[in-house]
Write an enzyme that holds these catalytic residues in place. Structure first.
Site, PDB file in Angstrom:
ATOM      1  N   GLY A 121       0.706  -1.333   0.075  1.00 51.09           N
ATOM      2  CA  GLY A 121      -0.042  -0.028  -0.182  1.00 51.09           C
ATOM      3  C   GLY A 121       0.673   1.449  -0.035  1.00 51.09           C
ATOM      4  O   GLY A 121       2.075   1.281  -0.314  1.00 51.09           O
ATOM      5  N   SER A 122       0.030   2.359   0.347  1.00 52.27           N
ATOM      6  CA  SER A 122       0.829   3.785   0.283  1.00 52.27           C
ATOM      7  C   SER A 122       2.067   3.815   0.862  1.00 52.27           C
ATOM      8  O   SER A 122       2.339   3.397   1.866  1.00 52.27           O
ATOM      9  CB  SER A 122      -0.024   4.625   0.755  1.00 52.27           C
ATOM     10  OG  SER A 122       0.537   5.820   0.993  1.00 52.27           O
ATOM     11  N   SER A 123       2.860   4.662   0.124  1.00 47.78           N
ATOM     12  CA  SER A 123       4.040   5.146   0.652  1.00 47.78           C
ATOM     13  C   SER A 123       4.049   5.986   1.954  1.00 47.78           C
ATOM     14  O   SER A 123       5.070   6.077   2.785  1.00 47.78           O
ATOM     15  CB  SER A 123       4.768   6.122  -0.312  1.00 47.78           C
ATOM     16  OG  SER A 123       3.912   7.357  -0.278  1.00 47.78           O
TER      17      SER A 123
END
Lengths: 384, 129
Positions: free
Chosen positions: B59-61
């Protein structure tokens, strides 16, 4: 990983706490990706700007860090939670606005360019091919590698920040070897941007660092950004090639059945209370496109259009912005569909959008239902 | 088992294990450490003060900030053991000073077992009876 004497002493804390922290992060990700050394970068793009996602701990960390930290290379920023120009029109609590202001100031103090955009590749001059950069925003990392011929891994918020503060990154993964071990064949005829977004989302789920996509000869900007956004959302893949790929690569089809599965996963409503366009944010080309599609038509419900500040300014000068607003849209800068508190589940049940990335975050983070349609269909169904 | 140390440190606690990757931004409450993604097999469980064993982060950074927030809110795992490294978990643990290693044969780490992880020791993991 081999460090130079200078890097070693920074890691030991001899150049202050900020450098020690930055090198500790670089060494951890260097070990994690089996890097042998650090290499210089020319540009860092940071995520971790929206108060919605980084919270009080993130805000306090950045506030403390900015007391002495300064970026060493050109550094740009992802969107934040809202647009300061129009925030008073929304029902947003005072604490959120103050904390967001503090985060903005911390980054500015560190010397970061306050671009608040997830499409840095469309609003800044690109360095020459092969240049090492550090992009934390996933759609931007994929675009940089695949279209702009730059070199980056799919960085984390902290790895890109550490690179901004040191001007360095571990030399590993996509920076060295980007050959794909998987080829996905696009079998959808005349695909629109929604189909490309779903192809990206499908590819992200199954590909490793890099993937080849066959059966696609060309894509317009909207479709290409949709592909990058979808791919960045679902997995670890950071680069695509258009073409057949290598002979020994695994081959998988993306046909009607695969597309339907993705659609069924992300489309949870047959209508939307509002419409959002952007995620990734719209560039000038897409604003031009949108304004010509909207000639003589008006939206029958609220439509939020997200674009970078600089794109809005240009679009205003040329006249695109006026045409888009005349058709009933709100143009917002510095923020995007993804993770904005402006889409509030207490006021809105469902959103119509053409963004696969937007759909994922609207559902999973904002908690609203999503109605997916390509832009041409949205305009046909929702304007008169 | 073989190990690679990503973030140094020492911790003792109970193993909390999942075979499902973890999306820190999307699935973990950064204040309490509770996994609130209903589709995750640890749904409703807290990762606070555990030796967290999982395949890798997804998922997201910005998930790296979630790990840092957990630590600041005293709701972080004591240590993390992963099968594969990803940049968000590695960098989040590095900033938050949470010991983290990559290991093979994760099946030897059973849910609920008491262990000590010490990256400076010859025996990196010691199982307590």
């Amino acid at each position: 990983m081999e460090l130079t004497k200078e890097e070693e002493s920074a890691l030991k804390g001899e150049h202050g706490e900020t450098m020690e922290t930055a090198y500790r992060i670089l060494v951890a990700i260097g070990e994690a990706t089996n890097a042998e050394k650090l290499v210089p970068i020319k540009w860092a793009h940071l995520s971790g700007v929206n108060y919605n996602t980084i919270g009080d701990a993130g805000e306090e960390f950045l506030s403390k860090l900015s007391q002495d930290a300064r970026v060493k290379v050109m550094t740009t920023l992802n969107p934040m939670g809202f647009d300061f120009d129009s925030v008073s029109k929304y029902n947003l609590d005072k604490n959120f606005i103050e904390k967001q202001q503090s985060i903005k100031q911390s980054y500015e103090k560190m010397g970061v360019i306050p671009s608040f955009s997830c499409i840095p590749y469309e609003i800044f001059d690109l360095p020459e091919k092969g240049t090492q950069v550090s992009f934390a925003e996933s759609n931007a990392a994929i675009y940089a590698n695949s279209v702009a011929h730059l070199k980056t891994n799919k960085e984390s918020a902290f790895s890109a920040l550490a690179s901004a503060l040191t001007g360095k990154t571990p030399y590993s993964d996509l920076r060295i070897n980007d050959s794909p071990n998987l080829t996905i064949k696009m079998k959808i005829d005349e695909p629109n941007e929604l189909a490309f977004g779903m192809l990206g989302y499908f590819a992200g789920k199954i590909a490793d660092n890099s993937v080849a996509i066959s059966g696609v000869s060309e894509m317009n900007k909207r479709s290409c950004k949709s592909l990058c956004g979808g791919m960045g959302t679902s997995g670890r893949c950071g680069k695509f090639f258009l073409g057949e790929g290598t002979a020994d690569a695994e081959k998988i089809d993306f046909g009607k059945k695969e597309m339907q599965n993705i659609y069924d996963e992300l489309n949870t409503s047959d209508r939307g209370d509002i419409i959002t366009l952007g995620s990734p944010q719209l560039g000038l080309e897409e604003m031009a496109d949108l304004s010509s599609m909207l000639k003589g038509r008006s939206f029958s419900k609220r439509c939020m259009v997200f674009c970078p500040r600089v794109v809005q300014e240009q679009a205003r000068k040329i006249g695109y912005a006026n045409e888009i607003e005349r058709a009933g849209c709100e143009i917002l800068s510095d923020c995007c569909t993804c993770l904005t508190p402006l889409v509030d589940k207490n006021e809105i049940d469902s959103v119509t959008t053409n963004s696969i990335k937007g759909a994922y975050y609207l559902k999973n983070s904002n908690g609203v239902d999503v109605n997916l349609k390509p832009l041409s269909q949205i305009i046909q169904d929702e304007t008169k | 088992m073989t190990f690679k140390v990503i973030v140094k440190g020492k911790a003792s606690g109970k193993i909390l294990k999942t075979d499902t990757p973890i999306n820190f931004l999307g699935a973990v409450d950064k204040k309490t450490g509770v996994i609130h993604d209903e589709k995750h097999d640890l749904a409703g469980r807290s990762i606070k003060n555990s030796i967290l064993v999982f395949p890798y982060g997804v998922g997201s950074s910005v998930g790296a900030y979630t790990i840092y927030s957990l630590k600041s809110n005293k709701s972080a795992p004591l240590a993390m053991i992963c099968a594969k490294a990803d940049l968000s978990v590695a960098s989040g643990c590095a900033l938050a000073n949470i010991p983290m290693v990559i290991a093979t044969e994760l099946e030897k780490l059973e849910n609920g077992k008491e262990v000590t992880l010490d990256t400076e020791s010859d025996r990196l993991i010691v199982f307590h009876e």
